[in-house]
Design a protein around this motif. Structure first.
Motif, PDB file in Angstrom:
ATOM      1  N   CYS A  15      -5.546  -3.302   3.465  1.00  0.00           N
ATOM      2  CA  CYS A  15      -4.178  -3.020   3.895  1.00  0.00           C
ATOM      3  C   CYS A  15      -4.034  -3.465   5.348  1.00  0.00           C
ATOM      4  O   CYS A  15      -4.888  -3.163   6.184  1.00  0.00           O
ATOM      5  CB  CYS A  15      -3.869  -1.534   3.767  1.00  0.00           C
ATOM      6  SG  CYS A  15      -2.232  -1.095   4.393  1.00  0.00           S
ATOM      7  N   SER A  16      -2.957  -4.180   5.658  1.00  0.00           N
ATOM      8  CA  SER A  16      -2.766  -4.696   7.011  1.00  0.00           C
ATOM      9  C   SER A  16      -2.326  -3.606   7.987  1.00  0.00           C
ATOM     10  O   SER A  16      -2.504  -3.755   9.188  1.00  0.00           O
ATOM     11  CB  SER A  16      -1.737  -5.821   7.000  1.00  0.00           C
ATOM     12  OG  SER A  16      -0.497  -5.334   6.534  1.00  0.00           O
ATOM     13  N   LYS A  17      -1.799  -2.499   7.481  1.00  0.00           N
ATOM     14  CA  LYS A  17      -1.281  -1.448   8.367  1.00  0.00           C
ATOM     15  C   LYS A  17      -2.311  -0.348   8.626  1.00  0.00           C
ATOM     16  O   LYS A  17      -2.625  -0.047   9.767  1.00  0.00           O
ATOM     17  CB  LYS A  17      -0.014  -0.851   7.754  1.00  0.00           C
ATOM     18  CG  LYS A  17       0.714   0.113   8.648  1.00  0.00           C
ATOM     19  CD  LYS A  17       2.026   0.546   8.008  1.00  0.00           C
ATOM     20  CE  LYS A  17       2.781   1.517   8.874  1.00  0.00           C
ATOM     21  NZ  LYS A  17       3.999   1.974   8.208  1.00  0.00           N
TER      22      LYS A  17
ATOM     23  N   LEU B 165      -5.664   0.676  -3.860  1.00  0.00           N
ATOM     24  CA  LEU B 165      -5.000   1.111  -2.635  1.00  0.00           C
ATOM     25  C   LEU B 165      -3.625   1.724  -2.876  1.00  0.00           C
ATOM     26  O   LEU B 165      -2.958   2.106  -1.931  1.00  0.00           O
ATOM     27  CB  LEU B 165      -4.861  -0.071  -1.673  1.00  0.00           C
ATOM     28  CG  LEU B 165      -6.167  -0.754  -1.275  1.00  0.00           C
ATOM     29  CD1 LEU B 165      -5.877  -1.892  -0.322  1.00  0.00           C
ATOM     30  CD2 LEU B 165      -7.132   0.215  -0.642  1.00  0.00           C
TER      31      LEU B 165
ATOM     32  N   GLY C 180       2.163  -0.732   4.196  1.00  0.00           N
ATOM     33  CA  GLY C 180       1.615  -1.998   4.667  1.00  0.00           C
ATOM     34  C   GLY C 180       1.388  -2.969   3.524  1.00  0.00           C
ATOM     35  O   GLY C 180       1.347  -2.586   2.359  1.00  0.00           O
ATOM     36  N   GLU C 181       1.213  -4.226   3.876  1.00  0.00           N
ATOM     37  CA  GLU C 181       0.996  -5.258   2.872  1.00  0.00           C
ATOM     38  C   GLU C 181      -0.496  -5.381   2.565  1.00  0.00           C
ATOM     39  O   GLU C 181      -1.325  -5.357   3.459  1.00  0.00           O
ATOM     40  CB  GLU C 181       1.524  -6.595   3.381  1.00  0.00           C
ATOM     41  CG  GLU C 181       1.469  -7.699   2.367  1.00  0.00           C
ATOM     42  CD  GLU C 181       2.047  -8.989   2.902  1.00  0.00           C
ATOM     43  OE1 GLU C 181       1.646 -10.045   2.398  1.00  0.00           O
ATOM     44  OE2 GLU C 181       2.895  -8.940   3.804  1.00  0.00           O
ATOM     45  N   ILE C 182      -0.829  -5.506   1.275  1.00  0.00           N
ATOM     46  CA  ILE C 182      -2.222  -5.636   0.844  1.00  0.00           C
ATOM     47  C   ILE C 182      -2.588  -7.112   0.814  1.00  0.00           C
ATOM     48  O   ILE C 182      -1.893  -7.922   0.206  1.00  0.00           O
ATOM     49  CB  ILE C 182      -2.430  -5.003  -0.537  1.00  0.00           C
ATOM     50  CG1 ILE C 182      -2.152  -3.509  -0.482  1.00  0.00           C
ATOM     51  CG2 ILE C 182      -3.840  -5.269  -1.038  1.00  0.00           C
ATOM     52  CD1 ILE C 182      -2.187  -2.822  -1.827  1.00  0.00           C
TER      53      ILE C 182
ATOM     54  N   CYS D 148       0.857  -1.187   0.000  1.00  0.00           N
ATOM     55  CA  CYS D 148       0.000   0.000   0.000  1.00  0.00           C
ATOM     56  C   CYS D 148       0.896   1.240   0.000  1.00  0.00           C
ATOM     57  O   CYS D 148       2.098   1.159   0.244  1.00  0.00           O
ATOM     58  CB  CYS D 148      -0.896  -0.042   1.239  1.00  0.00           C
ATOM     59  SG  CYS D 148      -2.028   1.345   1.380  1.00  0.00           S
TER      60      CYS D 148
END
Length: 56
Positions: A42-44, A55, A23-25, A19
């Protein structure tokens, strides 16, 4: 051992999508109104979109 088709030899999960926040999507499948729909999260920052490229 049997032969494996050329389409089955693709590495799964090799590409990590990031993202704009860093963060990792992750793409998740959700069952809504009798249909299976995918959502990118998004994980963050917890932003959501219909596709991962929404994103960026």
């Amino acid at each position: 051992m049997g032969k494996v088709s050329k389409n089955a030899k693709v590495n799964r999960g090799a590409q990590k999508l990031l993202c704009s926040c860093g963060g990792e999507i992750q793409v998740k499948a959700v069952f809504e109104n009798g249909k299976l729909k995918t959502h990118a999260v998004c994980s963050k920052c917890k932003k959501t979109g219909r596709r991962p490229k929404d994103l960026f």
